[in-house]
Design a protein around this motif. Structure first.
Motif, PDB file in Angstrom:
ATOM      1  N   ILE A  32      -0.615  -3.407  -5.423  1.00 30.24           N
ATOM      2  CA  ILE A  32      -0.025  -3.529  -4.247  1.00 30.24           C
ATOM      3  C   ILE A  32       0.408  -1.925  -3.607  1.00 30.24           C
ATOM      4  O   ILE A  32       0.026  -1.533  -2.573  1.00 30.24           O
ATOM      5  CB  ILE A  32       1.304  -4.324  -4.064  1.00 30.24           C
ATOM      6  CG1 ILE A  32       0.982  -5.790  -4.459  1.00 30.24           C
ATOM      7  CG2 ILE A  32       1.938  -4.314  -2.666  1.00 30.24           C
ATOM      8  CD1 ILE A  32       2.178  -6.703  -4.522  1.00 30.24           C
ATOM      9  N   ALA A  33       1.131  -1.301  -4.445  1.00 34.92           N
ATOM     10  CA  ALA A  33       1.607   0.103  -3.957  1.00 34.92           C
ATOM     11  C   ALA A  33       0.857   1.181  -4.682  1.00 34.92           C
ATOM     12  O   ALA A  33       0.300   2.262  -4.178  1.00 34.92           O
ATOM     13  CB  ALA A  33       3.112   0.223  -4.416  1.00 34.92           C
ATOM     14  N   SER A  34       0.668   1.091  -6.096  1.00 32.48           N
ATOM     15  CA  SER A  34       0.209   2.174  -6.826  1.00 32.48           C
ATOM     16  C   SER A  34      -0.436   1.723  -8.273  1.00 32.48           C
ATOM     17  O   SER A  34      -0.113   0.498  -8.462  1.00 32.48           O
ATOM     18  CB  SER A  34       0.980   3.431  -7.175  1.00 32.48           C
ATOM     19  OG  SER A  34       0.554   4.228  -7.994  1.00 32.48           O
ATOM     20  N   GLY A  35      -1.527   2.409  -8.633  1.00 29.88           N
ATOM     21  CA  GLY A  35      -2.188   1.996  -9.726  1.00 29.88           C
ATOM     22  C   GLY A  35      -1.631   2.909 -10.846  1.00 29.88           C
ATOM     23  O   GLY A  35      -0.891   3.855 -10.809  1.00 29.88           O
ATOM     24  N   TYR A  36      -2.185   2.618 -12.138  1.00 27.23           N
ATOM     25  CA  TYR A  36      -1.779   3.295 -13.249  1.00 27.23           C
ATOM     26  C   TYR A  36      -2.402   4.397 -13.727  1.00 27.23           C
ATOM     27  O   TYR A  36      -2.123   5.248 -14.553  1.00 27.23           O
ATOM     28  CB  TYR A  36      -1.617   2.362 -14.508  1.00 27.23           C
ATOM     29  CG  TYR A  36      -3.107   1.551 -14.945  1.00 27.23           C
ATOM     30  CD1 TYR A  36      -4.002   2.219 -15.739  1.00 27.23           C
ATOM     31  CD2 TYR A  36      -3.473   0.578 -14.588  1.00 27.23           C
ATOM     32  CE1 TYR A  36      -4.865   1.962 -16.023  1.00 27.23           C
ATOM     33  CE2 TYR A  36      -4.562  -0.259 -15.058  1.00 27.23           C
ATOM     34  CZ  TYR A  36      -5.508   0.529 -15.596  1.00 27.23           C
ATOM     35  OH  TYR A  36      -6.626   0.083 -16.075  1.00 27.23           O
ATOM     36  N   ILE A  37      -3.306   4.792 -12.813  1.00 26.84           N
ATOM     37  CA  ILE A  37      -4.202   6.022 -13.062  1.00 26.84           C
ATOM     38  C   ILE A  37      -4.839   6.330 -11.571  1.00 26.84           C
ATOM     39  O   ILE A  37      -5.292   5.495 -11.012  1.00 26.84           O
ATOM     40  CB  ILE A  37      -5.446   5.827 -14.011  1.00 26.84           C
ATOM     41  CG1 ILE A  37      -6.191   7.052 -14.263  1.00 26.84           C
ATOM     42  CG2 ILE A  37      -6.269   4.718 -13.697  1.00 26.84           C
ATOM     43  CD1 ILE A  37      -5.223   8.186 -14.665  1.00 26.84           C
ATOM     44  N   TRP A  38      -4.827   7.989 -11.466  1.00 26.06           N
ATOM     45  CA  TRP A  38      -5.320   8.509 -10.186  1.00 26.06           C
ATOM     46  C   TRP A  38      -5.987   9.769 -10.519  1.00 26.06           C
ATOM     47  O   TRP A  38      -5.389  10.766 -10.365  1.00 26.06           O
ATOM     48  CB  TRP A  38      -4.259   8.540  -9.402  1.00 26.06           C
ATOM     49  CG  TRP A  38      -4.565   8.912  -7.755  1.00 26.06           C
ATOM     50  CD1 TRP A  38      -4.421  10.026  -7.037  1.00 26.06           C
ATOM     51  CD2 TRP A  38      -5.748   8.362  -6.971  1.00 26.06           C
ATOM     52  NE1 TRP A  38      -5.029  10.206  -5.970  1.00 26.06           N
ATOM     53  CE2 TRP A  38      -5.970   9.415  -5.885  1.00 26.06           C
ATOM     54  CE3 TRP A  38      -6.387   7.368  -7.019  1.00 26.06           C
ATOM     55  CZ2 TRP A  38      -6.745   8.804  -5.134  1.00 26.06           C
ATOM     56  CZ3 TRP A  38      -7.353   6.668  -6.130  1.00 26.06           C
ATOM     57  CH2 TRP A  38      -7.456   7.678  -5.024  1.00 26.06           C
ATOM     58  N   LEU A  39      -7.123   9.525 -10.986  1.00 26.68           N
ATOM     59  CA  LEU A  39      -7.902  10.705 -11.368  1.00 26.68           C
ATOM     60  C   LEU A  39      -8.123  11.755 -10.330  1.00 26.68           C
ATOM     61  O   LEU A  39      -8.287  12.862 -10.499  1.00 26.68           O
ATOM     62  CB  LEU A  39      -9.151  10.358 -11.954  1.00 26.68           C
ATOM     63  CG  LEU A  39      -9.202   9.426 -13.293  1.00 26.68           C
ATOM     64  CD1 LEU A  39     -10.379   9.018 -13.623  1.00 26.68           C
ATOM     65  CD2 LEU A  39      -8.472  10.135 -14.357  1.00 26.68           C
ATOM     66  N   PRO A  40      -8.196  11.538  -8.876  1.00 26.12           N
ATOM     67  CA  PRO A  40      -8.107  12.633  -8.056  1.00 26.12           C
ATOM     68  C   PRO A  40      -7.234  13.409  -8.031  1.00 26.12           C
ATOM     69  O   PRO A  40      -7.338  14.586  -7.516  1.00 26.12           O
ATOM     70  CB  PRO A  40      -8.610  11.768  -6.775  1.00 26.12           C
ATOM     71  CG  PRO A  40      -9.186  10.628  -6.944  1.00 26.12           C
ATOM     72  CD  PRO A  40      -8.794  10.023  -8.855  1.00 26.12           C
ATOM     73  N   ALA A  41      -5.994  13.097  -8.432  1.00 23.33           N
ATOM     74  CA  ALA A  41      -4.978  14.140  -8.562  1.00 23.33           C
ATOM     75  C   ALA A  41      -5.374  15.304  -9.545  1.00 23.33           C
ATOM     76  O   ALA A  41      -5.086  16.390  -9.099  1.00 23.33           O
ATOM     77  CB  ALA A  41      -3.818  13.607  -9.139  1.00 23.33           C
ATOM     78  N   ILE A 148       5.772   4.530 -11.443  1.00 26.45           N
ATOM     79  CA  ILE A 148       4.159   4.291 -11.718  1.00 26.45           C
ATOM     80  C   ILE A 148       3.386   5.122 -10.929  1.00 26.45           C
ATOM     81  O   ILE A 148       2.470   5.818 -11.470  1.00 26.45           O
ATOM     82  CB  ILE A 148       3.809   2.822 -11.195  1.00 26.45           C
ATOM     83  CG1 ILE A 148       4.700   1.715 -11.954  1.00 26.45           C
ATOM     84  CG2 ILE A 148       2.378   2.641 -11.192  1.00 26.45           C
ATOM     85  CD1 ILE A 148       4.544   0.354 -11.382  1.00 26.45           C
ATOM     86  N   TRP A 149       3.717   5.434  -9.693  1.00 24.21           N
ATOM     87  CA  TRP A 149       3.165   6.360  -8.776  1.00 24.21           C
ATOM     88  C   TRP A 149       2.997   8.014  -9.574  1.00 24.21           C
ATOM     89  O   TRP A 149       2.013   8.415  -9.720  1.00 24.21           O
ATOM     90  CB  TRP A 149       3.863   6.619  -7.171  1.00 24.21           C
ATOM     91  CG  TRP A 149       3.002   7.594  -6.375  1.00 24.21           C
ATOM     92  CD1 TRP A 149       2.590   8.830  -6.604  1.00 24.21           C
ATOM     93  CD2 TRP A 149       2.613   7.056  -5.209  1.00 24.21           C
ATOM     94  NE1 TRP A 149       2.006   9.335  -5.406  1.00 24.21           N
ATOM     95  CE2 TRP A 149       1.985   8.255  -4.531  1.00 24.21           C
ATOM     96  CE3 TRP A 149       2.799   5.940  -4.140  1.00 24.21           C
ATOM     97  CZ2 TRP A 149       1.349   7.992  -3.094  1.00 24.21           C
ATOM     98  CZ3 TRP A 149       2.250   5.954  -2.997  1.00 24.21           C
ATOM     99  CH2 TRP A 149       1.590   6.884  -2.659  1.00 24.21           C
ATOM    100  N   ALA A 150       4.143   8.359 -10.000  1.00 25.14           N
ATOM    101  CA  ALA A 150       4.179   9.619 -10.661  1.00 25.14           C
ATOM    102  C   ALA A 150       3.677   9.860 -11.905  1.00 25.14           C
ATOM    103  O   ALA A 150       2.898  10.894 -12.021  1.00 25.14           O
ATOM    104  CB  ALA A 150       5.655   9.999 -10.602  1.00 25.14           C
ATOM    105  N   MET A 151       3.700   8.756 -12.602  1.00 27.60           N
ATOM    106  CA  MET A 151       2.967   8.892 -14.105  1.00 27.60           C
ATOM    107  C   MET A 151       1.447   8.783 -13.770  1.00 27.60           C
ATOM    108  O   MET A 151       0.625   9.381 -14.304  1.00 27.60           O
ATOM    109  CB  MET A 151       3.519   7.722 -14.846  1.00 27.60           C
ATOM    110  CG  MET A 151       4.446   7.946 -15.311  1.00 27.60           C
ATOM    111  SD  MET A 151       4.817   9.225 -16.601  1.00 27.60           S
ATOM    112  CE  MET A 151       3.620   8.761 -17.634  1.00 27.60           C
ATOM    113  N   SER A 152       1.027   7.886 -12.778  1.00 23.53           N
ATOM    114  CA  SER A 152      -0.495   7.936 -12.511  1.00 23.53           C
ATOM    115  C   SER A 152      -1.004   9.338 -12.008  1.00 23.53           C
ATOM    116  O   SER A 152      -2.129   9.587 -12.345  1.00 23.53           O
ATOM    117  CB  SER A 152      -0.602   6.911 -11.403  1.00 23.53           C
ATOM    118  OG  SER A 152      -0.020   7.196 -10.335  1.00 23.53           O
ATOM    119  N   ASP A 153      -0.168   9.879 -11.188  1.00 22.74           N
ATOM    120  CA  ASP A 153      -0.647  11.312 -10.865  1.00 22.74           C
ATOM    121  C   ASP A 153      -0.710  12.343 -11.888  1.00 22.74           C
ATOM    122  O   ASP A 153      -1.502  13.216 -11.957  1.00 22.74           O
ATOM    123  CB  ASP A 153       0.041  11.687  -9.686  1.00 22.74           C
ATOM    124  CG  ASP A 153      -0.229  11.202  -8.331  1.00 22.74           C
ATOM    125  OD1 ASP A 153      -1.234  10.279  -8.168  1.00 22.74           O
ATOM    126  OD2 ASP A 153       0.437  11.631  -7.267  1.00 22.74           O
TER     127      ASP A 153
END
Length: 434
Positions: A32-41, A148-153
């Motif tokens: 819904i809001a953020s995933g657990y991984i965001w590789l583009p960061a 979740i957002w901060a950790m995924s980034d």
């Protein structure tokens, strides 16, 4: 032509950003809001670090365009994607710009510190804006979304940026040629890391052997450390990426120890795997930085030693240190050319004194061991240079040395230089007639 070349690199970064963004969305699944991984960061931070600041504008525009295109392909709300990209990419650009202005080089341990400053700062600040947006528009819990957002980034930055930095000849890592033995050992460690990751995430060996469902998840970290030691920062970063992709894929398929932990601790549903991979990346980064620092230190010492040796040879001088307890010498300079014997045959005081004229042996021994020929007869800080002759050749040598005393005023070390002169230019040794 120049303008087209000016856009090639930013366009390539935008393509990589789009591909890894699509991969992240596929690995995250429905959220819904953020995933657990965001590789583009990590792609964003790596691109900004590797691109001169003067060329940031087209890079930032194309990265934002890649994010908007990603949202359009996946039929997401384009306004939200635009705001998301401005938040993520804009905050990362500010963080990288601030760190690049810092008065320390982005290499070794400084690179790790700078990357952590960028990663933590950018992920937390962008997470604050994102969590506030989702709370206001969709009523999502603020702190859970922020976490979740901060950790995924942060995990995305720690995984991807070292790979881009290392494999793009960035100064964060320094690597020379790898010896055959180290390469084979590193390859074996890399294969062992893949096998142990498979056992940890897609087998029941933990439960069958140890009766613990997550014990083998620590084994890949050991092999990542070995790969980093043997292959350097590039190999370590590559190992972290491979482990991360395996962990993400298995986790998205509902396999692995962290899926069970999620079921047991739903309040920490996305943190377990994030922390695990963040630790893996930091382990590789720190080992690589320490290895790089040590290698750089060895290079500096070797270069300094070569420069000193050349200077001593050119000026016909020898530098030495004497251990008064062991009565052993350590030499610098072309010993064999000036004394006629290799340094290995002049290790002890008796061997050295055997080269000196018998008339000067006692004086030189007293000077070296008892502080003789000094201004006050005790400390060597003010002693004058002492001339003596070599036995056989009659060459005149000037000894300029100083002694170091320990806390109990006992002789701890003697260091000095022998300067070879022409006999006619040398002063008359004390106690001898001209």
């Amino acid at each position: 032509m120049v303008k087209s070349n000016y856009l090639v690199a930013p366009l390539a970064w935008a393509v990589v950003y789009f591909l890894f963004g699509f991969t992240s969305h596929e690995l995250n699944g429905a959220f819904i809001a953020s995933g657990y991984i965001w590789l583009p960061a990590g792609i964003t931070v790596g691109a900004l670090l590797l691109t001169p600041t003067a060329r940031w504008f087209p890079l930032l525009v194309l990265l934002v365009a890649a994010q908007v295109l990603l949202g359009w392909v996946e039929q997401r709300d384009l306004l939200r994607m635009m705001l998301f990209s401005l938040d993520e990419i804009g905050v990362a650009a500010i963080a990288v710009w601030l760190v690049r202005r810092a008065p320390f080089p982005m290499e070794g341990l400084f690179f790790v510190r700078g990357l952590l400053m960028i990663g933590v700062g950018a992920s937390v600040v962008s997470g604050l804006f994102g969590a506030a947006w989702f709370q206001l528009t969709q009523g999502q819990p603020f702190w859970q979304t922020l976490r979740i957002w901060a950790m995924s980034d942060l995990v995305g930055i720690l995984i991807m940026t070292p790979v881009l930095a290392g494999w793009s000849q960035f100064r964060a890592t320094r690597s020379g040629g790898i010896a055959r033995t180290e390469f084979l050992l590193g390859l074996g460690s890399f294969i062992a890391m893949v096998v142990s990751a498979y056992l940890a995430f897609d087998s029941d060996i933990d439960r069958l052997v140890f009766d613990v469902s997550f014990s083998t998840s620590y084994v890949p970290l050991f092999f990542i450390a070995l790969v980093t030691i043997l292959w350097g920062g590039r190999g370590g970063a590559l190992s972290v990426v491979v482990l991360s992709l395996m962990a993400f894929v298995y986790n998205s398929l509902g396999r692995g120890p962290f899926v069970e932990l999620v079921q047991l601790h739903s309040s920490n549903a996305l943190l377990e795997l994030q922390v695990y991979l963040a630790v893996a990346s930091l382990l590789s980064l720190l080992i690589s930085a320490l290895k790089t620092t040590r290698e750089q230190l060895h290079e500096d010492v070797a270069r300094w030693k070569t420069e000193v040796e050349l200077s001593l040879s050119a000026s016909r001088q020898l530098a030495y240190t004497l251990d008064p307890q062991q009565l052993t010498f350590t030499w610098s300079g072309d010993v064999e050319a000036l004394l006629g014997r290799p340094a290995a045959q002049l290790r002890t005081l008796d061997q050295v004194l055997a080269l000196v004229s018998p008339l000067d042996q006692a004086r030189l021994r007293r000077r070296l061991l008892d502080g003789g020929d000094t201004a006050d007869g005790a400390d060597g800080d003010e002693r004058a240079d002492m001339p003596f002759r070599l036995d056989g050749s009659g060459a005149v040598v000037l000894d300029a040395s100083r002694s170091l005393l320990d806390a109990e005023d006992q002789l701890a070390l003697v260091a000095g230089v022998w300067r070879f002169t022409d006999a006619g230019d040398a002063p008359t040794p004390a106690g001898r007639s001209a």
